[in-house]
Enzyme design. Sequence first.
Site, PDB file in Angstrom:
ATOM      1  N   LYS A  16      75.828  27.460 -44.218  1.00 21.21           N
ATOM      2  CA  LYS A  16      77.471  27.529 -44.424  1.00 21.21           C
ATOM      3  C   LYS A  16      78.030  27.076 -43.272  1.00 21.21           C
ATOM      4  O   LYS A  16      77.491  27.526 -42.185  1.00 21.21           O
ATOM      5  CB  LYS A  16      77.652  28.959 -45.053  1.00 21.21           C
ATOM      6  CG  LYS A  16      77.092  29.104 -46.425  1.00 21.21           C
ATOM      7  CD  LYS A  16      77.498  30.816 -46.763  1.00 21.21           C
ATOM      8  CE  LYS A  16      77.151  31.082 -48.036  1.00 21.21           C
ATOM      9  NZ  LYS A  16      77.696  30.257 -49.224  1.00 21.21           N
ATOM     10  N   ARG A  25      70.959  31.661 -58.093  1.00 20.75           N
ATOM     11  CA  ARG A  25      70.393  31.394 -59.363  1.00 20.75           C
ATOM     12  C   ARG A  25      68.805  31.343 -59.205  1.00 20.75           C
ATOM     13  O   ARG A  25      67.810  31.772 -60.443  1.00 20.75           O
ATOM     14  CB  ARG A  25      70.897  30.306 -59.677  1.00 20.75           C
ATOM     15  CG  ARG A  25      70.664  29.027 -59.069  1.00 20.75           C
ATOM     16  CD  ARG A  25      71.629  27.651 -59.258  1.00 20.75           C
ATOM     17  NE  ARG A  25      72.839  27.922 -58.604  1.00 20.75           N
ATOM     18  CZ  ARG A  25      73.795  26.931 -58.566  1.00 20.75           C
ATOM     19  NH1 ARG A  25      73.614  26.033 -59.217  1.00 20.75           N
ATOM     20  NH2 ARG A  25      74.881  27.344 -58.136  1.00 20.75           N
TER      21      ARG A  25
END
Length: 519
Positions: free
Chosen positions: A294, A368
């Site tokens: 990020k 996920r």
Amino acid sequence: MYLLPLPAAARVALRRLGVRGLWDRGLSTADMTKGLVLGIYAKDKDDDLPQFTSAGESFNKLVSGKLREMLNISGPPLKAGKTRTFYGLHQDFPSVVVVGLGKRSAGVDDQENWHEGKENIRAAVAAGCRQVQDLELPSVEVDPCGDAQAAAEGAVLGLYEYDDLKQKKKVAVSAKLHGSGDLEAWEKGVLFASGQNLARHLMESPANEMTPTRFAEIIEKNLKSASSKTKVHIRPKSWIEEQEMGSFLSVAKGSEEPPVFLEIHYMGSPNATEAPLVFVGKGITFDSGGISIKASANMDLMRADMGGAATICSAIVSAAKLNLPINIIGLAPLCENMPSGKANKPGDVVRARNGKTIQVDNTDAEGRLILADALCYAHTFNPKVIINAATLTGAMDVALGSGATGVFTNSSWLWNKLFEASVETGDRVWRMPLFEHYTRQVIDCQLADVNNLGKYRSAGACTAAAFLREFVTHTKWAHLDIAGVMTNKDEIPYLRKGMSGRPTRTLIEFLLRFSKDSS
């Protein structure tokens, strides 16, 4: 006991109003450690006077109408959520904060999808209690304002601030119900708000403190103190390997911090064999993004990427305190997502617990991956319902912001139950699409059965939900994407800036209603 000096300007104002304060009378026996928060409604008609609540009217009579007199000449009528503080009216309460509650008739707003009256009470009481805290009074009595639960929630949520690691802390204020109102509803509100505050604490804590192991230990301590009808399993890496949770392990392997699979049981049903509800929460205790790292700006917020685990575990702790007659299981895969020589690489293929292979095209879509294995495991309990919560996608924040939690579900019945609970709590949910259109975008995969990224840039929250659906066979499943509601800036007036702990109260309310329906 200590004496709080009345501000000079306030003393002058009181003398001009003809009110001789406790300070002028020299009543050293006065309790100078306690504040009082009282509510007043807005005018229903232009020619009406704003009306006090029952508690406010009683106090006004106790001080011979001086509260009304001072309120009338101190400024315009109070708007909803606004406050005005008065000093020296009564020896038991050196400071009285009057708060605006809006219109008495406010109810469920079908456009806003919440109970406006309850929200007004939460916001007003929070503002009043903070005024008392600013005066450094350690105790406050709170007007029930017609809904003792909402008042308690406003007080407890509004006073909370994470300052555990600071040397200089705000005065801790103890909030109590004023008068002989509905104590049961007040205590229920305290319980709901305390549950959300537990989630806020977990989410706000720095990642070097709130490791997977530490998170599990805190939940274990809270759950065991809540009820004797509980079991906690803190599963180590070896157990995760035995369960063949390859998708979860692929994320965890990038960090030196060992992963934990937290499994908590609350057995409240008189029938020990009754099928449970299963809650699943994403537990990334720090998300750097991994190899797909990020940007550094705001990366510190990713200490709260375990918000899903924090909210579902806190809701179950609260359900245990409520002694609900149902069985609930909470599952939280806990780990960090870090870059290293052992970390997932873009293009890697990993295998989930159900045998499906996953192409990892972006290591920052890791939530996920860990949920896939946890959802597969959830089915082994033959549950009545599966609900998972996760700070899953930035796309959810783009879609709904902090206005509501996005809900993706294959059950309209389950959606309606969650929605009804959210109207009551004011912590709203909004249904999102779970179309086959999005499924096609994640199963169109070059190397594996499914891709952890959608085929296109758009609809990221929807393709993430479609990915999770590939690991769900249950007909009553809901995925709550809480990325947009993870933090609070100034949107929710009764929450201070920081991690929000949302939607813990909505989950508690859902469980409470489910237990009543079941019985």
